[in-house]
Design an enzyme around this catalytic site. Structure first.
Site, PDB file in Angstrom:
ATOM      1  N   HIS A   1      -7.729  21.379  45.097  1.00 16.31           N
ATOM      2  CA  HIS A   1      -7.476  22.500  45.998  1.00 16.31           C
ATOM      3  C   HIS A   1      -7.364  23.761  45.174  1.00 16.31           C
ATOM      4  O   HIS A   1      -6.845  23.727  44.065  1.00 16.31           O
ATOM      5  CB  HIS A   1      -6.183  22.274  46.789  1.00 16.31           C
ATOM      6  CG  HIS A   1      -6.082  23.130  47.998  1.00 16.31           C
ATOM      7  ND1 HIS A   1      -5.610  24.418  47.956  1.00 16.31           N
ATOM      8  CD2 HIS A   1      -6.418  22.882  49.289  1.00 16.31           C
ATOM      9  CE1 HIS A   1      -5.655  24.924  49.168  1.00 16.31           C
ATOM     10  NE2 HIS A   1      -6.144  24.026  50.002  1.00 16.31           N
TER      11      HIS A   1
ATOM     12  N   ASP B   1      -7.375  16.758  53.721  1.00 19.56           N
ATOM     13  CA  ASP B   1      -8.577  16.136  54.274  1.00 19.56           C
ATOM     14  C   ASP B   1      -8.823  14.723  53.790  1.00 19.56           C
ATOM     15  O   ASP B   1      -9.670  14.017  54.323  1.00 19.56           O
ATOM     16  CB  ASP B   1      -9.801  17.005  53.969  1.00 19.56           C
ATOM     17  CG  ASP B   1      -9.741  18.288  54.757  1.00 19.56           C
ATOM     18  OD1 ASP B   1      -9.276  18.231  55.903  1.00 19.56           O
ATOM     19  OD2 ASP B   1     -10.124  19.337  54.228  1.00 19.56           O
TER      20      ASP B   1
END
Ligand code: CMC
Length: 434
Positions: A311, A369
């Protein structure tokens, strides 16, 4: 919005011997920022930061992320508390208004949202223009933009009442559009919204009920759907939110600005990652194939990346991933599919990657996710719908951020500059002489 960042000090920037002073500003939490607004005027240089790794684009009071510690707060409240104890519509109220609602405020808000769930019947003709196999994100992007045509008054973005109405309309109509995109893609009749159901239950019903059958969504699926929406509700100045702010900074119609956000969300580096993560888990298939994929992810010459890992901001476990993992386990238990092979691969992959030197040294942890695809699949959604569900949850974040920007007295049209490396000035040569 009142700007409340405070001056904490001064940064001295030496540009070829000329020293200019720029204020260092600090907020409630997070790193201080060097306010370089006057840098060009005073030193004649721009700053270069493609991908905005070191650049704050605005002052905001909505969401706080500490990527090193894995903290996510909405209006000060931790995401895990909101996901466990609140509901999506209450989180919507919080994001839009800054405070949790009283019972009366919540009842009024929920009622207002349900009063706007229907679409103009002419909207259905837009769907009919699409090929049957169109990706639902294509339908969502264009139908959200098309809504602007039905609400021309919303163009008056400086009217707070118009802004409030647009915010409520967007949050209310998004599930109806998203469900229609799904129904259209599978050739089933559209299901009208039912205002006596909760936000999540109404959405599930619009997606999964058919005229021939009575439909009752299971409480576990409703709770999982609601939690998915909460976890996606806002995430600071990410790509799609920044897109909404940039599009809206020109004074564009708010529905058009939100549609720009939907488009930005589509890509696999952002909202499309949940679809890509589930595809990858299915492709891996069995835990014994994990080392092969880990090897590929580490290979610089192979474009493959471990989807659902890494991320831009989190250099720790994404706090949303923790809640999502728990939701997945609850769903699997309730649906009696805890031996689901995809889940087995996911758990094993997570374990291996968290111990692998490559992933550890680069601080690549599972993001939201990694597990959200498994949850959406268990609820019954096909992969093509995953990013649509993300957009549905994120709508309130986009709307809250857009409104905050419009209310910011320092707001100007967004206009980044560049470092030009093209041809120097030269004279036009007629085609006959080239
Ligand atoms: N698998 C393998 N290597 C990776 C991965 C990954 N998933 N993510 C990053 N790296 C490596 C990357 O190759 C780079 O290595 P090096 O320093 O040797 O060049 C290093 O880690 C830093 O990566 P980056 O691409 O510079 O980081 P970024 O901040 O630009 O990208 C990201 C962040 C999310 C796009 C990236 O981690 C990625 O592509 N992850 C997979 C896609 C994904 O899961 N996206 C969902 C994000 S969460 C949902 C949301 O908030 O939108």
């Amino acid at each position: 919005m009142e700007n409340t960042a405070e001056k904490k000090g001064v940064a001295k920037i030496d540009v070829d011997g000329k020293v200019v002073e720029m204020p260092i500003m600090g907020g409630t939490d997070g790193p201080n920022v060097v306010d370089v607004k006057r840098l060009y005027a005073e030193a004649g240089v721009f700053t270069l930061d493609p991908g905005f790794t070191s650049t704050a684009s605005c002052e905001s009071k909505i969401t706080f992320i500490d990527g090193e510690e894995g903290i996510l707060l909405h209006r000060g409240y931790p995401i895990d508390q909101l996901a466990q104890e609140s509901g999506y519509l209450e989180v919507c109220y919080l994001l839009l208004n800054g405070e949790l609602p009283t019972q009366t405020e919540f009842t009024d808000f929920a009622r207002t949202i349900t009063l706007h769930t229907m679409l103009h019947t002419q909207m259905d003709r837009f769907f009919e223009g699409f090929r049957r196999d169109s990706h639902p994100m294509a339908m969502l992007t264009s139908n959200v933009a098309a809504l602007a045509a039905f609400y021309p008054d919303a163009m008056d973005i400086n009217d707070p009442e118009e802004r409030r109405l647009s915010s409520h309309r967007l949050i209310a109509k998004m599930p109806t559009i998203a469900a229609r995109a799904y129904k259209y893609s599978i050739g089933q009749p559209f299901v009208e919204p039912r205002n006596d159901l909760s936000y999540a239950e109404n959405f599930l019903r619009m997606c999964f009920s058919v005229p021939a059958e009575r439909y009752v969504a299971s409480p576990v699926k409703i709770r999982a759907m609601d939690r998915l929406l909460i976890l996606q509700a806002d995430h600071e100045q990410n790509a799609s939110t920044s897109t909404v702010r940039l599009a809206g900074s020109s004074g564009a119609h708010p529905f058009a600005a939100i549609s720009a956000g939907v488009a930005s969300l589509w890509g696999p580096s952002h909202g499309g990652a949940n679809e890509a993560a589930l595809r990858m888990l299915r492709e891996i298939g069995t835990p014994d194939r994990i080392p092969e994929f880990i090897k590929r992810a580490k290979d610089k010459d192979d474009p493959f990346r471990l989807m659902g890992f890494g991320h831009r901001v989190y250099k720790n476990y994404d706090p949303r991933a923790k809640v999502m993992q728990q939701t997945v386990h609850e769903l699997m238990e309730e649906l009696d599919i805890s031996q689901n092979p995809t889940l087995q691969v996911a758990m094993e992959l997570e374990k291996i990657a968290l111990e692998d030197e490559y992933f550890v040294s680069k601080k690549l942890y599972p993001n939201v996710d990694f597990y959200s695809g498994i949850a959406m699949d268990a609820i019954g959604f096909p992969m093509e719908m995953f990013t649509v569900l993300f957009a549905l949850g994120r709508t309130v974040g986009w709307v809250a951020q857009l409104n905050e920007m419009i209310e910011d007295p320092t707001q100007r049209i967004g206009r980044p500059r560049q470092i030009y490396t093209g041809a120097a000035r030269r004279d036009y040569v007629p085609i006959s002489s080239r």
